[in-house]
Design an enzyme around this catalytic site. Structure first.
Site, mmCIF file in Angstrom:
data_model
loop_
_atom_site.group_PDB
_atom_site.id
_atom_site.type_symbol
_atom_site.label_atom_id
_atom_site.label_comp_id
_atom_site.label_asym_id
_atom_site.label_seq_id
_atom_site.Cartn_x
_atom_site.Cartn_y
_atom_site.Cartn_z
ATOM 1 N N CYS A 34 45.586 61.742 46.553
ATOM 2 C CA CYS A 34 44.521 60.746 46.125
ATOM 3 C C CYS A 34 43.430 61.849 45.328
ATOM 4 C CB CYS A 34 44.397 61.206 47.877
ATOM 5 S SG CYS A 34 42.068 60.124 47.795
ATOM 6 N N THR A 68 40.785 63.206 46.598
ATOM 7 C CA THR A 68 40.417 64.417 47.032
ATOM 8 C C THR A 68 41.464 65.159 46.781
ATOM 9 O OG1 THR A 68 39.254 62.848 48.896
ATOM 10 C CG2 THR A 68 39.548 65.108 49.255
ATOM 11 N N HIS A 87 40.791 67.622 43.825
ATOM 12 C CA HIS A 87 39.602 67.474 43.778
ATOM 13 C C HIS A 87 39.574 69.472 44.205
ATOM 14 C CE1 HIS A 87 36.464 65.576 42.538
ATOM 15 N NE2 HIS A 87 36.695 65.124 43.506
ATOM 16 N N HIS A 109 46.208 63.492 52.469
ATOM 17 C CA HIS A 109 46.440 62.469 53.903
ATOM 18 C C HIS A 109 47.455 61.569 53.452
ATOM 19 C CE1 HIS A 109 43.529 61.895 50.718
ATOM 20 N NE2 HIS A 109 43.011 61.088 51.402
ATOM 21 N N CYS A 149 36.131 62.083 67.037
ATOM 22 C CA CYS A 149 35.780 62.676 68.338
ATOM 23 C C CYS A 149 36.123 62.029 69.561
ATOM 24 C CB CYS A 149 34.707 63.836 68.899
ATOM 25 S SG CYS A 149 33.177 62.900 68.702
ATOM 26 N N CYS A 151 31.282 61.071 70.821
ATOM 27 C CA CYS A 151 30.353 60.904 70.417
ATOM 28 C C CYS A 151 29.335 59.470 70.113
ATOM 29 C CB CYS A 151 29.526 61.459 68.946
ATOM 30 S SG CYS A 151 30.377 59.483 67.488
ATOM 31 N N ILE A 198 29.642 52.474 51.593
ATOM 32 C CA ILE A 198 30.820 52.550 52.029
ATOM 33 C C ILE A 198 31.796 53.975 52.820
ATOM 34 C CG2 ILE A 198 33.640 51.925 52.278
ATOM 35 C CD1 ILE A 198 31.918 49.840 52.370
#
Length: 352
Positions: A42, A44, A47, A67, A97, A100, A291
């Site tokens: 990806c 990411t 990076h 991921h 989580c 929240c 998005i």
């Protein structure tokens, strides 16, 4: 099963990565252990590999990154109810989580305490990986591993397109990477009336055209493309999907957007930039949609329905496949830019 596995690690705060043997992780009570069958690279991950400013501010070596994956469940935690050993899953990478306000009101993908697989916790560039039960999406076992491992980025495009209501509308998809290519296919499948695709790399523009773009525009070589689009559409496109996320792309997008049109933002700029708020939004009456990730799990069901309908084929977006042992070579290809790429998939030996 051995107690050791091969994994791609970010071992230090510097560019690059290395393959090493590490212990096979054990799933917690609400987690499953998968044998990874395929994974993909990806933006990411690039990076992180290149160790840019974002990676330096976020990643804490040593860790396993990555991921996007598919795999077979081989062990489940004591509290796992919805997943069983033998299931073939893809991973949703946003870990909510569950407590929240946003999680409680149906927007887990924007959880206030969100963790990301392969960014905040160990990821999937390994022979085995631990995945939270909440992040497991079950696939039909007949689905090819290389397709199953790209369902997560496909979901980015599904969310972007479906949230924008493109049916029977003239649209522009800005960007020519894998997400843009997926978006071209989805927009075609759901009935966009005209699909412009703006990009800079002929190799990638060809993939986007193959997926469904009707009009390809290379912004590096074509002059007056803004004027052309405005004239051909009678005032601008109804919807702009920005999948590039840089100043030039945003300026192009608002320039070719008609008044009262919709601008959907997915691309992430590398740094802040100046923007004419009044001209582009207020005076134009533009609607802006942001998005982030995928809806959990409405987007996954929509993507599944699109694939099962036979109206979209993801395979043209996969430009290269490597064996997992060659992951460093795959990253060098992806990051150095000497040859064009789209989505790069890594196959585990068992699945090759």
């Amino acid at each position: 099963m051995s107690d050791k596995m091969l994994a791609a690690l970010k071992t230090k705060a510097a560019a690059g990565a290395e393959l090493a043997e590490v212990p096979v992780p054990r799933p917690g009570a609400n987690e499953v252990l998968i044998k990874v069958r395929a994974c993909s690279i990806c933006g990411t991950d690039k990076h992180i590999y290149l160790w840019d400013k974002w990676a330096q501010s976020r990643i804490k070596p040593p860790m396993i990154f990555g991921h996007e994956c598919s795999g077979e469940v081989i062990e489940i935690g004591s509290n796992v109810k919805s997943i069983k050993v033998g299931d073939f899953i893809s991973a949703e990478t946003h870990i909510p989580c569950g407590h929240c306000y946003l999680c409680k009101t149906g927007d887990m993908h924007l959880c206030l305490n969100l963790s990301i697989l392969g960014v905040d916790i160990n990821g999937i560039f390994a022979e085995y990986a631990v995945i939270p039960e909440i992040c497991c999406w079950k696939n039909d076992k007949s689905m090819p591993a290389e397709i199953a491992c790209i369902l997560e980025p496909f979901g980015n495009a599904v969310y972007t397109v479906m949230e924008s209501h493109v049916s029977a509308k003239k649209i522009a998809i800005i960007g020519d990477g894998p997400i843009a290519a997926f978006a071209c296919g989805i927009a075609k499948a759901v009935g966009a009336s005209k699909i412009y695709n703006l990009g800079m790399v002929p190799f990638n523009l060809d993939i986007c055209r193959n997926m469904g773009a009707q009009i390809s525009i290379n912004v590096r070589t074509e002059k007056d493309y803004r004027k052309r689009i405005i004239e051909e559409t009678g005032g601008g496109v109804d919807v702009v999907l920005d999948l590039a996320g840089n100043k030039a792309a945003v300026e192009d997008g608002f320039a070719i957007l008609r008044r009262m049109g919709t601008f959907t933002a997915f691309g992430i700029p590398a740094e802040p930039f100046e923007f004419d708020y009044a001209r582009n939004i207020v005076f134009k009456g533009a609607k802006i949609i942001g998005i982030n990730g995928r809806k959990m799990f409405e987007t996954w069901y929509q993507g599944q329905n699109l694939l099962q309908s036979g109206q979209i084929d993801l395979s043209p977006v996969i430009s290269h496949q490597f064996g997992f042992n060659d992951i460093i070579s795959a990253f060098e290809l992806a990051c150095r830019g000497e040859k064009p790429t789209s989505k790069i998939v890594l196959r585990m030996p068992r699945a090759m």
